[in-house]
Design an enzyme around this catalytic site. Structure first.
Site, PDB file in Angstrom:
ATOM      1  N   THR A 130      42.753  23.531  38.062  1.00 15.49           N
ATOM      2  CA  THR A 130      44.380  23.651  38.703  1.00 15.49           C
ATOM      3  C   THR A 130      44.482  22.956  39.796  1.00 15.49           C
ATOM      4  O   THR A 130      43.865  22.679  40.668  1.00 15.49           O
ATOM      5  CB  THR A 130      44.805  25.198  38.902  1.00 15.49           C
ATOM      6  N   ASP A 154      41.970  36.664  43.261  1.00 14.40           N
ATOM      7  CA  ASP A 154      42.796  37.713  42.217  1.00 14.40           C
ATOM      8  C   ASP A 154      43.916  36.891  42.084  1.00 14.40           C
ATOM      9  O   ASP A 154      44.549  37.231  40.683  1.00 14.40           O
ATOM     10  CB  ASP A 154      42.989  38.804  43.210  1.00 14.40           C
ATOM     11  N   GLY A 155      44.850  35.924  42.684  1.00 17.21           N
ATOM     12  CA  GLY A 155      45.834  35.324  42.150  1.00 17.21           C
ATOM     13  C   GLY A 155      45.618  34.451  41.139  1.00 17.21           C
ATOM     14  O   GLY A 155      46.562  34.430  40.111  1.00 17.21           O
ATOM     15  N   ASP A 158      42.922  53.384  29.971  1.00 16.88           N
ATOM     16  CA  ASP A 158      43.445  54.845  29.738  1.00 16.88           C
ATOM     17  C   ASP A 158      45.006  54.972  29.668  1.00 16.88           C
ATOM     18  O   ASP A 158      45.454  56.089  29.434  1.00 16.88           O
ATOM     19  CB  ASP A 158      42.795  55.720  30.865  1.00 16.88           C
ATOM     20  N   LEU A 205      47.271  54.763  31.791  1.00 15.91           N
ATOM     21  CA  LEU A 205      47.811  55.322  33.153  1.00 15.91           C
ATOM     22  C   LEU A 205      47.617  54.632  34.223  1.00 15.91           C
ATOM     23  O   LEU A 205      46.390  53.742  34.392  1.00 15.91           O
ATOM     24  CB  LEU A 205      47.045  56.818  33.437  1.00 15.91           C
ATOM     25  N   GLU A 222      49.709  38.663  44.982  1.00 17.56           N
ATOM     26  CA  GLU A 222      50.913  37.497  45.306  1.00 17.56           C
ATOM     27  C   GLU A 222      51.975  38.174  45.741  1.00 17.56           C
ATOM     28  O   GLU A 222      52.638  39.017  44.953  1.00 17.56           O
ATOM     29  CB  GLU A 222      51.108  37.079  43.732  1.00 17.56           C
TER      30      GLU A 222
END
Length: 313
Positions: free
Chosen positions: A42, A69-70, A219, A221, A276
């Site tokens: 990227t 994580d982004g 799950d 939730l 983000e």
């Protein structure tokens, strides 16, 4: 690192990590072992989504998000734009500074074992979070924690670790005001001056803060954590103690398990979606059940022990 032809697995690699020697060595080693692995890098925001589109069109069986994580969030958003039956399995090569989702899953953090697991590990269907209609996989965290993460280089964990006195001093210096708003969930509602809010599909955010210790990603939730505003050093110390005792409820900290939650804010509420930054006056968080086929380690703390594995992807 480009590869051509029809690869069964695409590594979508954040450009910032593309020149790391250990990543290059891991790719070369696993290719030599016979793995059919293509690499795409990227350059700017949105490339992850576009590369997922290309991988789906090429018939890839797996896509591996190589980054923090982004980067994972962008690949998840790309996958969610395709019909469920066409989504490749998602593997993760953790290359960020926090790697909150990878740590929560119990993934190896070194490049070669992480890439090997992403190529060969078992696949389980997991839930994706939806904030309005924007997908996320780990945690949406808002309020003061989001303000720190986006406006200063110091994370919530280090700030709290630095002691309650320094935190109180910073709040006073910033003329901190709580975020007034109305929270609704299936069994209740609350009008609260908020200090912090977390909506967890995964368990941790902010560089290791375990905001949702009971979270499971399969799950149906969310773990909903919200912390009421406080007015004294004693109350702040109580909050820190209550956060240490999650998932128990306390006087200032509430911890609920909910399939959805809505929030109306009196002002623009800061919220981090898988790290983000965003701002919202209103949002609804819900879950897309079993939406993402995810490659997981054999003993994954974020999985419901009663669920079964998918056939190999």
């Amino acid at each position: 690192m480009a590869s051509h032809g029809k690869e069964s697995t695409w590594l979508i690699l954040n450009g910032k990590s593309a020149q790391q020697p250990e990543v290059r060595e891991a790719v070369e080693t696993l290719r030599h072992q016979g793995h059919d692995l293509g690499v795409r890098v990227t350059w700017e925001g949105g490339d992850g989504v576009r590369l997922v589109d290309a991988a789906v069109e090429a018939g890839a069986k797996r896509v591996i998000a190589g980054g923090g994580d982004g980067s994972i969030n962008e690949v998840v958003r790309g996958l969610m734009q395709h019909p469920e039956a066409r989504r490749p399995a998602l593997g993760i090569l953790p290359l960020g500074s926090a790697n909150d989702f990878a740590n929560g899953l119990g993934l190896p953090l070194a490049a070669r074992p992480a890439l090997e697991l992403a190529l060969t590990g078992e696949v389980r269907r997991v839930d994706a979070g939806l904030l309005d209609d924007e997908a996320f996989i780990n945690v949406a965290s808002g309020g003061f924690g989001a303000e720190i993460t986006t406006s200063t280089p110091v994370g919530l964990k280090r700030l709290l670790g630095g002691g309650a006195y320094s935190l109180m001093g910073m709040l006073k210096a910033w003329n901190y005001q709580p975020f007034e708003g109305h929270i609704r969930w299936p069994e209740g509602e609350a009008r609260v001056p908020l200090f912090m809010l977390a909506i967890g599909n995964g368990s941790q955010a902010g560089g290791g803060q375990r905001l949702a210790p009971s979270a499971r990603i399969d799950d149906g939730l969310f773990e909903l954590l919200f912390v009421r505003h406080f007015q004294s050093l004693g109350e702040l110390k109580r909050i820190i103690d209550e956060l240490e005792n999650l998932p128990q409820d306390g006087e200032f900290v509430r911890y609920l398990r909910v399939p959805w939650v809505e929030f109306d804010s009196d002002g623009a509420f800061p919220l981090n979606l898988d790290g983000e930054p965003r701002r919202y006056h209103h949002f609804r968080a819900s879950l897309a059940r079993e939406a993402i086929p995810l490659v997981v380690p054999s003993k994954c703390p974020l999985l419901d022990e009663n669920a079964g594995a998918m056939p190999d992807a």
